[in-house]
Design a protein around this motif. Structure first.
Motif, mmCIF file in Angstrom:
data_model
loop_
_atom_site.group_PDB
_atom_site.id
_atom_site.type_symbol
_atom_site.label_atom_id
_atom_site.label_comp_id
_atom_site.label_asym_id
_atom_site.label_seq_id
_atom_site.Cartn_x
_atom_site.Cartn_y
_atom_site.Cartn_z
ATOM 1 N N TYR A 134 32.999 40.101 44.954
ATOM 2 C CA TYR A 134 34.422 40.041 44.638
ATOM 3 C C TYR A 134 35.143 41.119 45.432
ATOM 4 C CZ TYR A 134 32.736 37.314 40.660
ATOM 5 O OH TYR A 134 32.124 36.365 39.875
ATOM 6 N N PHE A 135 36.364 40.838 45.861
ATOM 7 C CA PHE A 135 37.138 41.833 46.589
ATOM 8 C C PHE A 135 38.619 41.531 46.447
ATOM 9 C CE2 PHE A 135 36.297 38.412 49.579
ATOM 10 C CZ PHE A 135 37.488 38.247 50.275
ATOM 11 N N ALA A 136 39.436 42.514 46.816
ATOM 12 C CA ALA A 136 40.882 42.359 46.823
ATOM 13 C C ALA A 136 41.363 42.203 48.252
ATOM 14 C CB ALA A 136 41.556 43.566 46.162
ATOM 15 N N SER A 137 42.458 41.463 48.426
ATOM 16 C CA SER A 137 43.016 41.278 49.762
ATOM 17 C C SER A 137 44.514 41.069 49.676
ATOM 18 C CB SER A 137 42.378 40.069 50.456
ATOM 19 O OG SER A 137 42.972 39.854 51.732
ATOM 20 N N GLU A 138 45.220 41.699 50.611
ATOM 21 C CA GLU A 138 46.630 41.374 50.777
ATOM 22 C C GLU A 138 46.739 39.943 51.275
ATOM 23 O OE1 GLU A 138 48.224 44.248 53.451
ATOM 24 O OE2 GLU A 138 47.408 45.936 52.339
ATOM 25 N N THR A 139 47.843 39.301 50.966
ATOM 26 C CA THR A 139 48.034 37.914 51.401
ATOM 27 C C THR A 139 49.241 37.753 52.323
ATOM 28 O OG1 THR A 139 49.282 37.481 49.363
ATOM 29 C CG2 THR A 139 46.931 36.953 49.358
ATOM 30 N N THR A 140 50.133 38.757 52.356
ATOM 31 C CA THR A 140 51.312 38.665 53.221
ATOM 32 C C THR A 140 51.511 39.911 54.066
ATOM 33 O OG1 THR A 140 52.827 39.627 51.579
ATOM 34 C CG2 THR A 140 52.456 37.236 51.485
ATOM 35 N N GLY A 141 50.616 40.878 53.938
ATOM 36 C CA GLY A 141 50.796 42.140 54.650
ATOM 37 C C GLY A 141 51.494 43.188 53.818
ATOM 38 N N GLU A 142 51.913 42.839 52.612
ATOM 39 C CA GLU A 142 52.548 43.783 51.701
ATOM 40 C C GLU A 142 51.556 44.144 50.600
ATOM 41 O OE1 GLU A 142 55.468 45.099 52.122
ATOM 42 O OE2 GLU A 142 55.959 43.896 53.892
ATOM 43 N N ALA A 143 51.543 45.433 50.241
ATOM 44 C CA ALA A 143 50.565 45.888 49.245
ATOM 45 C C ALA A 143 50.712 45.138 47.921
ATOM 46 C CB ALA A 143 50.705 47.396 49.022
ATOM 47 N N MET A 144 51.949 44.786 47.562
ATOM 48 C CA MET A 144 52.156 44.112 46.289
ATOM 49 C C MET A 144 51.720 42.653 46.321
ATOM 50 S SD MET A 144 53.118 46.376 44.172
ATOM 51 C CE MET A 144 53.658 45.391 42.776
ATOM 52 N N SER A 145 51.204 42.188 47.474
ATOM 53 C CA SER A 145 50.718 40.813 47.559
ATOM 54 C C SER A 145 49.209 40.739 47.358
ATOM 55 C CB SER A 145 51.067 40.215 48.925
ATOM 56 O OG SER A 145 50.273 40.811 49.947
ATOM 57 N N ARG A 146 48.589 41.839 46.986
ATOM 58 C CA ARG A 146 47.129 41.882 46.878
ATOM 59 C C ARG A 146 46.642 41.006 45.718
ATOM 60 N NH1 ARG A 146 46.498 47.173 46.242
ATOM 61 N NH2 ARG A 146 46.241 47.701 48.443
ATOM 62 N N GLU A 147 45.695 40.102 46.007
ATOM 63 C CA GLU A 147 45.095 39.226 45.007
ATOM 64 C C GLU A 147 43.579 39.375 45.063
ATOM 65 O OE1 GLU A 147 47.009 37.670 42.936
ATOM 66 O OE2 GLU A 147 48.908 37.225 43.946
ATOM 67 N N LEU A 148 42.875 38.772 44.097
ATOM 68 C CA LEU A 148 41.426 38.844 44.048
ATOM 69 C C LEU A 148 40.793 37.595 44.642
ATOM 70 C CD1 LEU A 148 40.703 40.335 40.498
ATOM 71 C CD2 LEU A 148 41.191 41.533 42.644
ATOM 72 N N PHE A 149 39.648 37.809 45.305
ATOM 73 C CA PHE A 149 38.910 36.724 45.951
ATOM 74 C C PHE A 149 37.433 36.864 45.600
ATOM 75 C CE2 PHE A 149 42.781 37.115 48.281
ATOM 76 C CZ PHE A 149 43.044 35.883 48.857
ATOM 77 N N VAL A 150 36.683 35.768 45.809
ATOM 78 C CA VAL A 150 35.239 35.785 45.638
ATOM 79 C C VAL A 150 34.603 35.018 46.786
ATOM 80 C CG1 VAL A 150 35.235 33.710 44.174
ATOM 81 C CG2 VAL A 150 33.331 35.324 44.039
ATOM 82 N N VAL A 151 33.444 35.502 47.241
ATOM 83 C CA VAL A 151 32.651 34.799 48.242
ATOM 84 C C VAL A 151 31.198 34.852 47.785
ATOM 85 C CG1 VAL A 151 32.378 36.872 49.676
ATOM 86 C CG2 VAL A 151 32.089 34.608 50.702
ATOM 87 N N GLU A 152 30.480 33.767 48.005
ATOM 88 C CA GLU A 152 29.090 33.705 47.569
ATOM 89 C C GLU A 152 28.175 34.336 48.615
ATOM 90 O OE1 GLU A 152 28.574 32.771 44.466
ATOM 91 O OE2 GLU A 152 30.744 32.446 44.429
ATOM 92 N N LEU A 153 27.098 34.968 48.166
ATOM 93 C CA LEU A 153 26.145 35.579 49.088
ATOM 94 C C LEU A 153 25.488 34.535 49.984
ATOM 95 C CD1 LEU A 153 24.418 38.211 46.776
ATOM 96 C CD2 LEU A 153 25.971 38.668 48.675
ATOM 97 N N ALA A 154 25.452 33.286 49.521
ATOM 98 C CA ALA A 154 24.867 32.220 50.330
ATOM 99 C C ALA A 154 25.731 31.883 51.538
ATOM 100 C CB ALA A 154 24.645 30.976 49.478
ATOM 101 N N GLY A 155 26.976 32.367 51.553
ATOM 102 C CA GLY A 155 27.866 32.103 52.675
ATOM 103 C C GLY A 155 29.014 31.183 52.293
ATOM 104 N N GLY A 156 29.802 30.800 53.303
ATOM 105 C CA GLY A 156 30.983 29.986 53.054
ATOM 106 C C GLY A 156 32.226 30.841 53.024
#
Length: 390
Positions: A134-156
């Protein structure tokens, strides 16, 4: 250019030549740039870093590459779990800021690139739970646009979780839930800080508590969230959210740090007992507290896996931890009571443990470095994962 290896020789450049691929990406720990040093910074052409004399590292310890220039690119003690350590680095070799999510398989010491995201899509605060990062990422380049994401260890590719238009950060992954910190604009100016959880079963987001006064928080990955607010310990039951925050201990103030043994659900904390910080455990069902260790000065910032606790101890500094935040790293065997020092007096952050491995940020004798230590290889644990007494 720098390839993410440690700057052992103190010249300010983690490596001296131009790599075909960064060591952090190719994962084979070989000397791909023919500068006479392998990826762990010495000239002995050995295989993955084993703490040899040229490195100046304790036996069983190794650097995680890259070791510097990674703000917000790891999630502290929650970055190590289930046989994997996760972190990120920034590749600027093409002139663009590309955030790279890396994972290290603890048993084989192999690094693997899991994801690349070009700014403003970034990788911040990556943490591991089970087969997911799990990690956080900006979505528009603004700090207040940060949302949470998930990626599987298997890839994708990465899957976006939260979509609230606020600033979400510091995720802690779990089986059905993800606990995180959320920041939003207050109607009268300033910010509103809350702890929330995301329910992966239906995609909904819910509030645990406002951030005001909260200093530590832990999640067992299944049911319980524990946190200290205005110095006292509370719990929140994700399976019974209607019960709201519940005061666990009204008599014992917390110090620095909370962590769950995710196998048993037992909470380990640093509690203020007779003026000093002591390691203690709590039963989340009964709220019963047990003092685990009563040594001089302060024992703080624990993490736990099974019967072993890793923690910071200020005895060698001869002062309270809050003074200079200097300590050594120690481990405690809850089954046998054995304890020992595993890293000497210095400054450490985000110490986590999984089975025989600990991971941490050292800010001192090794610069500003992420490190992993194999406690069995270092002689601190037996093969059956019990602490070797000093």
């Amino acid at each position: 250019g720098p390839d993410g290896g440690a700057d052992i020789d103190g010249d300010g450049d983690p490596d001296d030549g131009e790599d075909i691929l960064p060591d952090a990406v190719d994962g084979d720990r070989t000397d791909v740039d023919s500068d006479g040093r392998d990826a762990d910074g010495d000239a002995d052409s050995d295989t993955p870093d084993d703490g040899d004399a040229e490195d100046g590292l304790p036996r069983g310890c190794r650097f995680v590459a890259p070791t510097t220039g990674i703000p917000m690119a790891w999630g502290g003690r929650n970055s190590i779990d289930d046989g994997t350590f996760a972190w990120g680095w920034i590749d600027e070799s093409t002139g663009r800021s590309v955030h790279v999510l890396m994972v290290n398989d603890l048993a084989s010491d192999m690094n693997r690139e899991l994801l690349r995201r070009t700014y403003p899509d970034v990788v911040e605060y990556p943490v591991v739970h089970g087969d997911s990062v799990y990690f956080a990422s900006e979505t528009t380049g603004e700090a207040m646009s940060r949302e949470l994401f998930v990626v599987e260890l298997a890839g994708g590719g990465a899957t976006q979780l939260t979509r609230n238009g606020e600033s979400d950060s510091y995720p802690i992954g779990g089986h059905d839930f993800v606990v995180y910190q959320a920041t939003s604009d207050a109607p009268d100016g300033g910010w509103v800080l809350e702890y929330r959880y995301y329910d992966r079963r239906d995609g909904t987001e819910h509030t645990i508590a406002e951030h005001s006064g909260i200093s530590d928080l832990a999640f067992d990955g299944h049911r319980w969230v524990a946190y200290t607010s205005d110095g006292y310990l509370y719990k929140f039951d994700l399976l019974d959210p209607g019960a709201g925050p519940q005061l666990v201990d009204a008599e014992t103030p917390g110090c620095f740090g909370l962590a769950f043994d995710r196998d048993t659900g037992t909470l380990v904390s640093s509690a203020c007992v007779i003026g000093n910080c002591r390691l203690a455990s709590y039963d989340m069902d009964t709220d019963a507290m047990t003092i685990l260790l009563d040594d001089p000065w302060d024992q703080v910032l624990p993490d736990v896996d099974g019967h072993v606790i890793v923690y910071e101890d200020s005895q060698a500094a001869g002062e309270r931890y809050g003074g200079s935040m200097r300590s050594d790293l120690r481990i405690l065997d809850r089954d046998t009571g054995a304890k020992r020092v595993v890293m000497p007096l210095d400054t450490y952050y985000g110490v986590g443990i999984w089975e025989r491995w600990i991971a941490f940020n050292n800010y001192g004798m090794y610069g500003d470095s992420l490190m992993i230590c194999d406690l069995v290889a270092g002689g601190h644990m037996t093969d059956d994962l019990h602490v070797v007494p000093e």
